[in-house]
Design a protein around this motif. Structure first.
Motif, mmCIF file in Angstrom:
data_model
loop_
_atom_site.group_PDB
_atom_site.id
_atom_site.type_symbol
_atom_site.label_atom_id
_atom_site.label_comp_id
_atom_site.label_asym_id
_atom_site.label_seq_id
_atom_site.Cartn_x
_atom_site.Cartn_y
_atom_site.Cartn_z
ATOM 1 N N ARG A 32 -11.370 8.039 19.540
ATOM 2 C CA ARG A 32 -12.590 7.357 19.079
ATOM 3 C C ARG A 32 -12.278 6.418 17.921
ATOM 4 N N GLN A 35 -10.704 3.324 19.390
ATOM 5 C CA GLN A 35 -11.686 2.471 20.058
ATOM 6 C C GLN A 35 -12.568 1.730 19.042
ATOM 7 N N GLU A 36 -12.981 2.420 17.991
ATOM 8 C CA GLU A 36 -13.802 1.777 16.963
ATOM 9 C C GLU A 36 -13.019 0.693 16.229
#
Length: 85
Positions: A32, A35-36
């Protein structure tokens, strides 16, 4: 002031004093974070198309992907053989 540099693979080098964490990319929270960072434009992919084996978090919030194992990067970080400028 000396700047210690760490080779993160394939001739890519990072300033050691800017590293906050070196982690494995296997867990969902790290995926995550990657991806951020990609969405924010602060992801640096230094894998040269190879599999990501280490994720380096910098104090500037940049996320750096490396194709070498986290243990290898950590050993290079703590070794006396690291380059100094």
């Amino acid at each position: 002031m000396d700047i210690k540099l760490v080779n993160i693979g394939f001739g890519n080098i990072v300033a050691a004093n800017r590293i906050v964490a070196i982690v494995s990319p296997e867990s969902a929270p790290i995926k995550r974070i990657i991806q951020e960072a990609r969405e924010k434009g602060i992801l640096i992919d230094a894998t040269y198309g190879r599999r990501t084996r280490a994720v380096i978090i910098a104090d500037s919030s940049h996320v750096i992907l490396s194709a070498v194992q986290p243990e290898t990067v950590a050993n290079r970080l703590t070794s006396k053989d690291s380059e100094e400028i």
